[in-house]
Design a protein around this motif. Structure first.
Motif, PDB file in Angstrom:
ATOM      1  N   MET A 247      36.386   1.670 -18.319  1.00 42.80           N
ATOM      2  CA  MET A 247      37.504   1.771 -19.264  1.00 42.80           C
ATOM      3  C   MET A 247      36.965   1.982 -20.663  1.00 42.80           C
ATOM      4  O   MET A 247      35.848   1.556 -20.977  1.00 42.80           O
ATOM      5  CB  MET A 247      38.346   0.486 -19.263  1.00 42.80           C
ATOM      6  CG  MET A 247      39.009   0.142 -17.968  1.00 42.80           C
ATOM      7  SD  MET A 247      39.954  -1.393 -18.126  1.00 42.80           S
ATOM      8  CE  MET A 247      40.469  -1.626 -16.434  1.00 42.80           C
ATOM      9  N   GLU A 251      41.426   0.634 -23.778  1.00 44.41           N
ATOM     10  CA  GLU A 251      42.096   0.300 -22.519  1.00 44.41           C
ATOM     11  C   GLU A 251      41.772  -1.139 -22.092  1.00 44.41           C
ATOM     12  O   GLU A 251      42.652  -1.875 -21.611  1.00 44.41           O
ATOM     13  CB  GLU A 251      41.650   1.276 -21.419  1.00 44.41           C
ATOM     14  CG  GLU A 251      42.142   2.695 -21.624  1.00 44.41           C
ATOM     15  CD  GLU A 251      41.571   3.649 -20.595  1.00 44.41           C
ATOM     16  OE1 GLU A 251      42.349   4.456 -20.040  1.00 44.41           O
ATOM     17  OE2 GLU A 251      40.338   3.590 -20.336  1.00 44.41           O
ATOM     18  N   TYR A 252      40.510  -1.546 -22.270  1.00 45.13           N
ATOM     19  CA  TYR A 252      40.109  -2.894 -21.889  1.00 45.13           C
ATOM     20  C   TYR A 252      40.873  -3.927 -22.713  1.00 45.13           C
ATOM     21  O   TYR A 252      41.339  -4.956 -22.202  1.00 45.13           O
ATOM     22  CB  TYR A 252      38.604  -3.060 -22.097  1.00 45.13           C
ATOM     23  CG  TYR A 252      38.119  -4.465 -21.835  1.00 45.13           C
ATOM     24  CD1 TYR A 252      37.863  -4.900 -20.534  1.00 45.13           C
ATOM     25  CD2 TYR A 252      37.914  -5.361 -22.894  1.00 45.13           C
ATOM     26  CE1 TYR A 252      37.420  -6.202 -20.290  1.00 45.13           C
ATOM     27  CE2 TYR A 252      37.473  -6.650 -22.666  1.00 45.13           C
ATOM     28  CZ  TYR A 252      37.227  -7.071 -21.356  1.00 45.13           C
ATOM     29  OH  TYR A 252      36.807  -8.364 -21.112  1.00 45.13           O
ATOM     30  N   GLU A 254      43.828  -3.632 -24.135  1.00 48.85           N
ATOM     31  CA  GLU A 254      45.229  -3.700 -23.728  1.00 48.85           C
ATOM     32  C   GLU A 254      45.394  -4.483 -22.431  1.00 48.85           C
ATOM     33  O   GLU A 254      46.395  -5.194 -22.243  1.00 48.85           O
ATOM     34  CB  GLU A 254      45.776  -2.282 -23.554  1.00 48.85           C
ATOM     35  CG  GLU A 254      45.910  -1.527 -24.863  1.00 48.85           C
ATOM     36  CD  GLU A 254      46.376  -0.086 -24.646  1.00 48.85           C
ATOM     37  OE1 GLU A 254      46.606   0.269 -23.465  1.00 48.85           O
ATOM     38  OE2 GLU A 254      46.487   0.656 -25.630  1.00 48.85           O
ATOM     39  N   LYS A 255      44.412  -4.384 -21.520  1.00 51.56           N
ATOM     40  CA  LYS A 255      44.563  -4.994 -20.208  1.00 51.56           C
ATOM     41  C   LYS A 255      44.077  -6.446 -20.172  1.00 51.56           C
ATOM     42  O   LYS A 255      44.693  -7.301 -19.498  1.00 51.56           O
ATOM     43  CB  LYS A 255      43.796  -4.179 -19.171  1.00 51.56           C
ATOM     44  CG  LYS A 255      44.087  -4.630 -17.741  1.00 51.56           C
ATOM     45  CD  LYS A 255      43.532  -3.624 -16.748  1.00 51.56           C
ATOM     46  CE  LYS A 255      43.931  -4.005 -15.323  1.00 51.56           C
ATOM     47  NZ  LYS A 255      43.487  -3.027 -14.334  1.00 51.56           N
ATOM     48  N   TYR A 256      43.020  -6.751 -20.910  1.00 57.95           N
ATOM     49  CA  TYR A 256      42.449  -8.093 -20.803  1.00 57.95           C
ATOM     50  C   TYR A 256      42.374  -8.814 -22.158  1.00 57.95           C
ATOM     51  O   TYR A 256      41.849  -9.928 -22.242  1.00 57.95           O
ATOM     52  CB  TYR A 256      41.032  -8.011 -20.221  1.00 57.95           C
ATOM     53  CG  TYR A 256      40.996  -7.415 -18.832  1.00 57.95           C
ATOM     54  CD1 TYR A 256      41.494  -8.109 -17.736  1.00 57.95           C
ATOM     55  CD2 TYR A 256      40.448  -6.145 -18.630  1.00 57.95           C
ATOM     56  CE1 TYR A 256      41.452  -7.562 -16.462  1.00 57.95           C
ATOM     57  CE2 TYR A 256      40.416  -5.585 -17.368  1.00 57.95           C
ATOM     58  CZ  TYR A 256      40.919  -6.289 -16.278  1.00 57.95           C
ATOM     59  OH  TYR A 256      40.889  -5.741 -15.023  1.00 57.95           O
ATOM     60  N   HIS A 258      44.560 -10.390 -23.783  1.00 62.27           N
ATOM     61  CA  HIS A 258      45.362 -11.601 -23.868  1.00 62.27           C
ATOM     62  C   HIS A 258      44.678 -12.816 -23.254  1.00 62.27           C
ATOM     63  O   HIS A 258      45.112 -13.954 -23.448  1.00 62.27           O
ATOM     64  CB  HIS A 258      46.704 -11.387 -23.151  1.00 62.27           C
ATOM     65  CG  HIS A 258      46.544 -11.142 -21.676  1.00 62.27           C
ATOM     66  ND1 HIS A 258      46.144  -9.937 -21.159  1.00 62.27           N
ATOM     67  CD2 HIS A 258      46.706 -12.001 -20.625  1.00 62.27           C
ATOM     68  CE1 HIS A 258      46.092 -10.027 -19.832  1.00 62.27           C
ATOM     69  NE2 HIS A 258      46.428 -11.286 -19.484  1.00 62.27           N
ATOM     70  N   ILE A 266      36.087 -10.951 -13.845  1.00 63.34           N
ATOM     71  CA  ILE A 266      36.447  -9.685 -14.484  1.00 63.34           C
ATOM     72  C   ILE A 266      35.196  -9.121 -15.151  1.00 63.34           C
ATOM     73  O   ILE A 266      34.654  -9.717 -16.093  1.00 63.34           O
ATOM     74  CB  ILE A 266      37.557  -9.888 -15.521  1.00 63.34           C
ATOM     75  CG1 ILE A 266      38.815 -10.450 -14.849  1.00 63.34           C
ATOM     76  CG2 ILE A 266      37.865  -8.566 -16.221  1.00 63.34           C
ATOM     77  CD1 ILE A 266      39.907 -10.825 -15.834  1.00 63.34           C
ATOM     78  N   VAL A 268      33.855  -5.270 -16.437  1.00 62.91           N
ATOM     79  CA  VAL A 268      34.271  -3.887 -16.659  1.00 62.91           C
ATOM     80  C   VAL A 268      33.180  -3.168 -17.473  1.00 62.91           C
ATOM     81  O   VAL A 268      32.670  -3.734 -18.445  1.00 62.91           O
ATOM     82  CB  VAL A 268      35.615  -3.803 -17.400  1.00 62.91           C
ATOM     83  CG1 VAL A 268      36.016  -2.343 -17.651  1.00 62.91           C
ATOM     84  CG2 VAL A 268      36.702  -4.528 -16.619  1.00 62.91           C
ATOM     85  N   THR A 270      32.574  -0.752 -20.160  1.00 59.71           N
ATOM     86  CA  THR A 270      33.375  -0.191 -21.237  1.00 59.71           C
ATOM     87  C   THR A 270      32.537   0.797 -22.065  1.00 59.71           C
ATOM     88  O   THR A 270      31.313   0.737 -22.100  1.00 59.71           O
ATOM     89  CB  THR A 270      33.894  -1.298 -22.164  1.00 59.71           C
ATOM     90  OG1 THR A 270      32.791  -1.981 -22.745  1.00 59.71           O
ATOM     91  CG2 THR A 270      34.758  -2.289 -21.381  1.00 59.71           C
TER      92      THR A 270
END
Length: 330
Positions: A247, A251-252, A254-256, A258, A266, A268, A270
């Motif tokens: 990602m 994108e990362y 927005e997805k993680y 929070h 998790i 990823v 990036t």
């Protein structure tokens, strides 16, 4: 033998003397058959035998003469045939030199310019040496054939450099030996020279001191497009074989973004389009609330991949295996 018989024989000899050889034999045979006196008959038979012996001797001499004439004839034909093989046989016109030239046979043995006396093989050897030296730096240079001819008008030796017969292209070059015995090249094939001009390339037989060697063609290396950050991240994820998702940092987030606690489930790969140094792209493995100890970069100028320490030291380690993998993926 009485006088009458002697007179008869003398009469017959006189008559036979005025007859031809063939008629003489015929007449003798008749007279022998008619003769009743043995002495006369024997004398006539002796005369007939002498005539036949003479005929046989003449036939043998004639046969020997005939054999000698035949042998002499074969010798003369052989000599003329050898001379014919060394003689120019036809006239042709070429487009490259615009001259009418007399073609020689494949077995050409002598080509004689005004002030030189070289065999056909020597002329080919001279031109071939010039041609090979000039093209010695050309890889996979085309093979060639040499055609030696004598011009009908100026009597100079011309040599055409032809491609192999299976190649449907024009001749590769043209040379001649001038009146001074110097080897010249046609301006048709020389850059910056008129097509009807000639340039001296060798002043003496097999002297290559003035032959200029062509430079090897510069190797054109097709530059591949630079590896992008996304491509590097995808190559790295594939190289690690852990099936990391790939990602962008946006994108990362927005997805993680929070998640407020560390979650090692998790992970990823990036990447970011932000470039710290021109031509250098980077990626790294990211988890929520945890900073990785290192990240990875690829330098498009060097075509090399590195592991970088994620601290102020700025230390980095060259990774040859990852480098090969990325380069093979390009």
């Amino acid at each position: 033998m009485d006088n009458n018989n002697q007179d008869e024989i003398n009469r017959l000899i006189t008559e036979l003397g005025i007859q031809k050889e063939k008629d003489r034999k015929h007449q003798l045979k008749i007279e022998i058959a008619k003769a009743t006196d043995r002495g006369v008959k024997r004398a006539l038979q002796d005369i007939l035998e002498d005539i036949e012996k003479k005929e046989r001797r003449n036939k043998i001499i004639g046969l020997i003469v005939l054999v000698l004439l035949v042998l002499v004839g074969f010798f003369v034909v052989g000599v003329l045939s050898d001379k014919k093989d060394q003689t120019p046989i036809k006239t042709v016109t070429t487009n490259s030199t615009k001259t009418s030239e007399s073609s020689t046979s494949e077995s050409l043995e002598k080509v004689v310019p005004k002030e030189k006396n070289l065999t056909g093989d020597e002329v080919k050897q001279w031109v071939g040496a010039v041609w090979d030296k000039r093209n010695q730096n050309i890889p996979n240079a085309m093979s060639y054939e040499l055609d030696v001819r004598i011009d009908d008008r100026d009597k100079l030796v011309y040599v055409r450099v032809n491609p192999p017969k299976e190649k449907q292209i024009d001749s590769l070059g043209g040379f001649r030996i001038n009146a001074n015995g110097e080897l010249e090249e046609s301006g048709y094939y020389v850059e910056g020279v008129g097509v009807d001009e000639w340039v001296v390339v060798s002043r003496k037989f097999m002297d290559l001191s003035e032959v200029k060697v062509k430079e090897a063609p510069k190797r054109v290396v097709e530059k591949k497009a630079d590896v992008t950050s996304k491509q590097f991240a995808e190559s790295y994820a594939s190289y690690m074989k852990d099936y990391y998702p790939v990602m962008s940092t946006e994108e990362y987030g927005e997805k993680y973004g929070h998640i407020k606690e560390y979650d090692n489930t998790i992970q990823v790969v990036t990447y970011t389009d932000y470039v710290r140094e021109e031509g250098v792209v980077q990626c790294g493995i990211q988890s929520p609330m945890r900073m990785a100890s290192s990240f990875y970069t690829y330098d498009n100028k060097e075509n090399k991949a590195y592991r970088n320490q994620n601290n102020a030291s700025g230390e980095k380690e060259f990774l040859p295996e990852l480098t090969d993998y990325v380069n093979n993926q390009r």
